[in-house]
Write an enzyme that holds these catalytic residues in place. Structure first.
Site, PDB file in Angstrom:
ATOM      1  N   HIS B 118      33.199  79.982  69.570  1.00  0.00           N
ATOM      2  CA  HIS B 118      34.300  79.119  69.146  1.00  0.00           C
ATOM      3  C   HIS B 118      35.625  79.874  69.207  1.00  0.00           C
ATOM      4  O   HIS B 118      36.027  80.502  68.227  1.00  0.00           O
ATOM      5  CB  HIS B 118      34.052  78.622  67.720  1.00  0.00           C
ATOM      6  CG  HIS B 118      32.763  77.869  67.570  1.00  0.00           C
ATOM      7  ND1 HIS B 118      31.531  78.481  67.521  1.00  0.00           N
ATOM      8  CD2 HIS B 118      32.512  76.539  67.464  1.00  0.00           C
ATOM      9  CE1 HIS B 118      30.577  77.564  67.383  1.00  0.00           C
ATOM     10  NE2 HIS B 118      31.133  76.377  67.348  1.00  0.00           N
ATOM     11  N   GLY B 207      29.057  79.336  57.836  1.00  0.00           N
ATOM     12  CA  GLY B 207      28.709  78.590  59.035  1.00  0.00           C
ATOM     13  C   GLY B 207      28.422  77.143  58.643  1.00  0.00           C
ATOM     14  O   GLY B 207      29.093  76.228  59.109  1.00  0.00           O
ATOM     15  N   PRO B 208      27.436  76.926  57.788  1.00  0.00           N
ATOM     16  CA  PRO B 208      27.285  75.585  57.221  1.00  0.00           C
ATOM     17  C   PRO B 208      28.558  75.268  56.437  1.00  0.00           C
ATOM     18  O   PRO B 208      28.891  75.970  55.472  1.00  0.00           O
ATOM     19  CB  PRO B 208      26.057  75.729  56.311  1.00  0.00           C
ATOM     20  CG  PRO B 208      25.303  76.902  56.868  1.00  0.00           C
ATOM     21  CD  PRO B 208      26.383  77.840  57.349  1.00  0.00           C
ATOM     22  N   HIS B 355      37.384  74.022  70.805  1.00  0.00           N
ATOM     23  CA  HIS B 355      36.733  74.300  69.516  1.00  0.00           C
ATOM     24  C   HIS B 355      35.480  75.158  69.674  1.00  0.00           C
ATOM     25  O   HIS B 355      35.371  76.214  69.066  1.00  0.00           O
ATOM     26  CB  HIS B 355      36.369  72.984  68.808  1.00  0.00           C
ATOM     27  CG  HIS B 355      35.429  73.167  67.665  1.00  0.00           C
ATOM     28  ND1 HIS B 355      35.866  73.452  66.393  1.00  0.00           N
ATOM     29  CD2 HIS B 355      34.069  73.134  67.581  1.00  0.00           C
ATOM     30  CE1 HIS B 355      34.826  73.596  65.591  1.00  0.00           C
ATOM     31  NE2 HIS B 355      33.718  73.404  66.276  1.00  0.00           N
ATOM     32  N   GLU B 502      25.706  70.094  41.691  1.00  0.00           N
ATOM     33  CA  GLU B 502      24.609  70.987  42.032  1.00  0.00           C
ATOM     34  C   GLU B 502      24.922  71.836  43.256  1.00  0.00           C
ATOM     35  O   GLU B 502      24.581  73.023  43.311  1.00  0.00           O
ATOM     36  CB  GLU B 502      23.324  70.187  42.281  1.00  0.00           C
ATOM     37  CG  GLU B 502      22.814  69.410  41.075  1.00  0.00           C
ATOM     38  CD  GLU B 502      23.478  68.060  40.908  1.00  0.00           C
ATOM     39  OE1 GLU B 502      24.279  67.667  41.805  1.00  0.00           O
ATOM     40  OE2 GLU B 502      23.219  67.382  39.902  1.00  0.00           O
ATOM     41  N   HIS B 553      11.750  70.025  34.648  1.00  0.00           N
ATOM     42  CA  HIS B 553      11.289  68.663  34.921  1.00  0.00           C
ATOM     43  C   HIS B 553      10.649  68.653  36.310  1.00  0.00           C
ATOM     44  O   HIS B 553      11.082  67.982  37.228  1.00  0.00           O
ATOM     45  CB  HIS B 553      12.433  67.651  34.803  1.00  0.00           C
ATOM     46  CG  HIS B 553      13.015  67.572  33.413  1.00  0.00           C
ATOM     47  ND1 HIS B 553      13.592  68.656  32.787  1.00  0.00           N
ATOM     48  CD2 HIS B 553      13.084  66.550  32.525  1.00  0.00           C
ATOM     49  CE1 HIS B 553      13.985  68.297  31.571  1.00  0.00           C
ATOM     50  NE2 HIS B 553      13.692  67.038  31.387  1.00  0.00           N
ATOM     51  N   ASP B 561      11.750  58.653  33.659  1.00  0.00           N
ATOM     52  CA  ASP B 561      12.921  58.563  34.544  1.00  0.00           C
ATOM     53  C   ASP B 561      12.553  58.043  35.930  1.00  0.00           C
ATOM     54  O   ASP B 561      13.415  57.576  36.678  1.00  0.00           O
ATOM     55  CB  ASP B 561      13.643  59.906  34.640  1.00  0.00           C
ATOM     56  CG  ASP B 561      14.645  60.099  33.500  1.00  0.00           C
ATOM     57  OD1 ASP B 561      15.020  59.093  32.866  1.00  0.00           O
ATOM     58  OD2 ASP B 561      15.040  61.247  33.247  1.00  0.00           O
ATOM     59  N   HIS B 565      13.595  60.717  40.038  1.00  0.00           N
ATOM     60  CA  HIS B 565      13.724  61.977  39.302  1.00  0.00           C
ATOM     61  C   HIS B 565      12.461  62.834  39.362  1.00  0.00           C
ATOM     62  O   HIS B 565      12.432  63.905  38.765  1.00  0.00           O
ATOM     63  CB  HIS B 565      14.080  61.690  37.839  1.00  0.00           C
ATOM     64  CG  HIS B 565      15.512  61.282  37.637  1.00  0.00           C
ATOM     65  ND1 HIS B 565      16.091  60.250  38.347  1.00  0.00           N
ATOM     66  CD2 HIS B 565      16.485  61.774  36.825  1.00  0.00           C
ATOM     67  CE1 HIS B 565      17.357  60.128  37.975  1.00  0.00           C
ATOM     68  NE2 HIS B 565      17.619  61.024  37.058  1.00  0.00           N
TER      69      HIS B 565
END
Lengths: 753, 753
Positions: B118, B207-208, B355, B502, B553, B561, B565
């Site tokens: 790139h 990268g991600p 790019h 998260e 959990h 739930d 869940h």
């Protein structure tokens, strides 16, 4: 005649119950409960003109035939011509209060009985939910799947008792009193979070925070797209709003920002989101982790935003906000509604103690006292049912629409036929003839390129086919070349440009599917980036949304981008997920076979893992074979010496290894295991024919985790794969260095013999 | 003497190269290349006072001893006392230009040679990167791990040739010319995206998209936390900035919004992010999918924001922006830098063609011509090396800090000892004695509760132990009760409040770990929501960040739930992921055993899947057993009739089934398979002792996907599990209805005998 000021009516003190009050401006309403019929609204349905709005001032809720000046179009104006405050109907304030408290206490009582659940949100959101369900939305409780209904999404799904209470009070058969009392119990229609596949009336499955708002963007996109394609200046067959209630948790999740950014970009004017700004999350006051200016953020995302400062009591402010939202047609609207979680609970309101646990008997009693609710658990006063039941109003909505649709079909037979076919959810007869054919003589090609050929071919025969990539269209090869981009000015087009927003993409795709209008949608990114959208893909599977996830660059075969971009554990991780087909086709024939099943499977999503690199079309592969999931592409004997199993780009290697072993006098069968889930559905006899128990030398090869392969290769076999991270180098170097070679297969086969 | 105006110096036309120019305000610099020594900066290091800033106007870069008025503290003022524009040093504009072009051409040439990569980002970002690396940042190229270095994160990791060029020019041994010419090749130090474990000088693996900015928040958090704990009014041992370059893609990803919201909330004033606003992504112009007002969004998130309108050429504006950013101490700063992707390429600049692909020989030549770069590929003129090499400056930085640290340790022996122990990265001797002990007599308890006991115990003996939950602290049981919350006003505290974010949590935790200062961090949510943070957890594993992911959990055992869940495929999905320990402890002893390994494993992250429900402490479990991954908790014989395998809450069921089978005269061994990865590391003999080949009747039971168990139960055995989605009901009802019972184990064992 309904365009009176909310405030004047609210203070009028009229004591009779009017059904469908304030929702239906021009519809005839009829109630099973004692009602006062409003004769003035009994409009004749004799012709299209008769379907036009009764009152100019209520044009935004007319089912059909809005004047050109206010219809949504490429050149629509930003503000609807009229935006009168919605009439709250001739329902007494007492009955309104009772209705809102009925919502609260159904939630309180159900959670109390289950001793599990989330009472706080329903108690705080009951007023806005009441205004939505009782005064704003159009739906038919006796046909939850009526096409033109307004969609409602409870993104803060833990507050599902709010939704169940609303469905119950509106007259949905899916939520009877006995269902409410079975909240969160085995086999009930009222699970702990809203599940579209359990409870008719629930549009999408929510609970994992932020998914719902992104689903709502998908629902609104579907409406905008279909409206642009099928509505005519004199006839609207697609015309509904999408409403969403979301909470602090949804707003903290990144997915909601991604989806919000897209909704703003696309200008989805009929998406109206109400943010339950109650300042409490599980850890306590939002001050401890959430002090950004949410409304300013949505402004920055291109939304119209409104703040209702007193969401607990100021119904008129809620009504005005929703009307203002409807009047803005070129932007989605974000209504921040400041509420009190657990409103009415004298000792627990405004604390996280009321978020996710039953109030407890004592506090329930105190809340009953505080809100003046003398009724026993699950008891709803008749006047509340009379006020909130939408059975008759809903039937009228649907009847009017059906009648209008009939006229539409008559006047526009071609579009009408296509539209009816589309919303039937059935695939057009003979669609599969459009699938391209590949033979062993076809030029070797990457399966991502073959995928593009398939996508473009089927888009020609499937009117509901649309989709796109998360900013990797030229790499995923997912552009539908015959169509333009779905954009604010061109909503009839079919290429969706998601930007680098995998998570929202997945959830928007789910929303498009769950619009239940026959749309078949695909999304796309690199296979590795399913990690970013895994929660949404799981919800495709759980909520039976047959979305097609087109995932290219499926292994170390992508080469130089390195381990951050090379999926290793991803095939295994999706094979472990219920109700999803994980395809890894080996060539053109298998790619076509995978698409055929993916398109036909409307209740099971599919993932297609596709290669970056060129692959030959192998002699033994077939479209039909793919349907079996695992099948022999080369067969030397019923009981060969060796069975080699492979998928995708490694099938070629398996075939090369077989050739070598044959050169040494061995009988070798080669099996393609393109879709494990389909193989598992086959009969024991069929499985034995592919994987004879008596053959110990079974060798699998796949450029990914070996997890799960031992089930097929058995105790005597060997699984060759990549059980470590990849590396940055040309693909050939990686295959060689990681031992994904015919040589290794031969070696393993010999060791197993 | 360095607080001169940038503009005046920039136009001065001085032609000699000064090392460490504009970076070191009060440090003695010495260069191997021809330099002009600045005698005025040769301050004596005789005492702490001598370490104070030479010039009042440059106080913010002093390593130690900032005046009280400007130090970071709970009551810090928003703006630093002085914020002079940084001096660009006495480097001629020609050499500056050449240096920037050297960065560009190293990137162009490396991508061209690899024919992969790139080039666009490095070409556009070279000016801002030059100002950062050559004029702003403090680091020591010969010791990339020097504690007090400024951290740099290239969040837009695909542009890694920018970073490799900078490291090379600054004098890092990890990136020699030959490494540049091996870009993206097998075994090179210059992989296709930046990898901290491959290339010293690269702080985090990016990268991600979006991960890097969240990592940077973690790095800045680590600095703020350690600074608050260890710095003294007269001595700063922790004092560095965290810089990040991110692109459009990063800003579209939801994770960046989550991380940005937290950084704003926490007021991380030493985090400075530069947004490469080049308006181009892979699909084309950002207009097609990204039209929000990014700067306004960051304003809403509580950041200080600045726009540099001409990022291609206006170095003074970049310098001023960075100085302004430093002057704002109570907010992170977001600098939007408008640039041209592929700047300098006459035909490809400002297109997505530049790019992600090599320019091609013709365009490379045209770009050389256009930018006046006569040098052959990979050739860097001497004056550029002289200008950019930081070998001597870096050595001085470190030497000064070491000397100051020595004085600190002398003056504050207790804190000094703890600090040195901490940044050594070694665990304190005997730390494990703090681990709580559980016996069969201990009260039955949920492993999430046991986890809290462990967390609180080890936090007392591990000074670097900190962490938190994504708004589930009272459910995950992750609060360190002896500490307060890490907040803007209380950065020395150790409970992190991530809100419902998260994904950012996982990436911030990675950043905290990769600060490499001995901090040991945990994050927490429900196990199911690992789906939201899977990309970050994968990066824990790939980048060897020993983060502890506390996931409660852990199964259908969570009950009401419901399926949204209830993790089903999650154990399998993480067992397939390389370099991560997936623990599912069965009781107190195993939970302690899992934590012991998790804490010791500084280069391998761990996930602990913990129960919501109470579990008994079983007789045969042990801390030592956990270290083997799979071990016998009950043993009747070396070659029993049946082996039952289980994990977590199902070990109790396995024990009950064994009892029943024994009642029928069978010899039964029961094995806990608490961590497959550790079992796989054991010797073949050990494995055979747990799972004798001759025993065909092996039955596994686990409340999750059966995928992978066949490897252990073998052809003759049976895997009992849940290969479908869960449901909403009390846990007991689910276990019974889904057949996760002792009865089913007995049945399966008998069928296998």
């Amino acid at each position: 005649m309904q365009a009176v000021q909310a405030s004047s009516l609210a203070s009028a003190g009229a004591t009779f119950a009017a059904a469908a009050a304030g929702v239906s401006s021009q519809k005839n309403v009829q109630m099973s409960a004692p009602v006062c019929r409003r004769s003035a609204t009994k409009a004749s349905l004799g012709n299209f003109a008769g379907l036009r709005r009764v009152s100019e001032s209520r044009s935004e809720t007319a089912a059909f035939s809005q004047p050109a000046a206010v219809k949504r179009s490429a050149k629509k104006q930003g503000i609807r011509a009229t935006a009168a405050v919605k009439a709250p109907s001739k329902v007494s304030p007492e009955v309104v209060d009772k209705s809102i408290n009925a919502i609260r206490f159904l939630a309180i009582d159900a959670v109390e009985k289950a001793n599990s659940g989330h009472p706080g949100l329903p108690m705080g959101c009951a007023p806005m939910a009441y205004v939505l369900f009782n005064e704003t939305m159009k739906f038919n409780p006796k046909n939850p799947y009526w096409f033109n209904r307004d969609r409602f999404v409870l993104s803060a799904g833990h507050g599902c008792m709010l939704q169940y209470a609303l469905l119950h009070l509106a007259g949905y058969d899916s939520v009877k009193t006995e269902d409410l009392s079975q909240f969160r119990q085995w086999g009930s229609k009222t699970p702990g979070h809203p599940e579209n596949f359990e409870t008719p009336g629930v549009e999408v499955t929510t609970g994992p925070l932020g998914q719902g708002i992104a689903n709502a963007v998908g629902l609104a996109l579907a409406e905008a797209h279909l409206a642009a394609r099928y509505n005519k200046p004199d006839a609207k067959v697609v015309d509904h709003y999408t409403y969403c209630i979301l909470g602090d948790g949804c707003n903290m999740e990144g997915i909601s920002n991604e989806a919000g950014s897209l909704a703003g970009h696309w200008g989805l004017g009929k998406l109206i989101c109400l943010y339950d700004d109650n300042k409490i999350s599980i850890d306590g006051h939002t001050d401890i982790a959430f002090t950004e200016d949410v409304q300013a953020r949505f402004d920055a995302l291109g939304w119209h935003t409104i703040h209702v400062e007193e969401g607990n009591t100021d119904l008129d402010a809620l009504r005005k906000a929703i009307d203002e939202a409807k009047s803005v047609t070129d932007k989605p609207t974000f209504i921040k509604v400041s509420t009190t979680i657990g409103f009415g609970s004298p000792n627990k309101a405004n604390t996280h103690g009321v978020h996710g646990a039953a109030l407890g008997g004592k506090e329930v009693a105190a809340t009953r006292e505080n809100l003046g609710w003398p009724y026993e658990p699950f008891k709803v006063p008749d006047e509340v049912y009379a006020n909130m039941d939408k059975t008759d109003a809903g039937a009228e909505y649907e009847k009017d629409w059906e009648s209008a649709l009939a006229k539409y079909v008559e006047k526009y037979p071609e579009e009408g036929a296509e539209f009816k076919q589309l919303i039937s959810g059935k695939l057009p007869e003979g669609w599969e003839k459009a699938l391209p054919e590949f033979t062993t003589d076809s030029a070797a090609d990457a399966t991502r390129n073959i995928s593009q050929t398939v996508l473009n071919a089927v888009a020609n025969v499937l009117p509901g086919f649309l989709g796109g990539s998360a900013d990797l269209a030229p790499s995923n090869m997912t552009l539908l070349k015959q169509f333009g981009d779905f954009q604010k000015a061109t909503p009839a087009e079919r290429n969706l440009r998601y930007g680098v927003r995998e998570h929202a993409m997945g959830a928007i795709a789910n929303g498009i599917h769950l619009h239940n209008s026959g749309l078949i949608t695909y999304d796309a990114t690199f296979f590795i980036f399913t990690d970013y959208m895994r929660a949404a893909i799981r919800l495709s599977a759980l909520s039976e949304a047959g979305v097609i996830h087109v995932m290219t660059h499926d292994s170390i075969g992508l080469g130089e981008d390195g381990p951050t971009h090379q999926p290793i554990e991803h095939l295994a991780s999706f094979r472990a997920m219920p109700n999803i087909y994980m395809f890894r086709p080996a060539d053109g024939k298998e790619t076509v076979g995978a698409y055929k099943i993916a398109i036909e499977s409307r209740k099971t999503p599919s993932i297609l893992a596709l290669s970056r690199q060129k692959l030959p079309h192998l002699p033994g592969t077939s479209v039909e074979g793919v349907a079996k999931g695992g099948y022999l592409v080369e067969k030397d004997a019923d009981k060969p010496d060796v069975v080699i199993l492979a998928t995708g780009s490694e099938l070629e290697i398996a075939v090369a290894a077989a050739k070598e072993l044959r050169g040494e006098g061995k009988k070798v069968n080669v099996a393609s295991f393109v879709c494990w889930e389909l193989f598992e559905k086959q009969s024991p006899e069929y499985k034995e024919s592919v994987l004879p128990k008596s053959v110990k030398a079974k060798v699998s090869i796949e450029a990914g985790s070996t997890q799960g392969w031992h089930k097929y290769v058995g105790d005597g076999g060997k699984a060759i794969g990549v059980d470590h991270f990849g590396a940055s180098a040309p693909a050939g170097a990686l295959y060689k260095n990681f031992g994904i070679t015919a040589e290794k297969v031969v070696e393993a086969a010999k060791a197993s013999l």
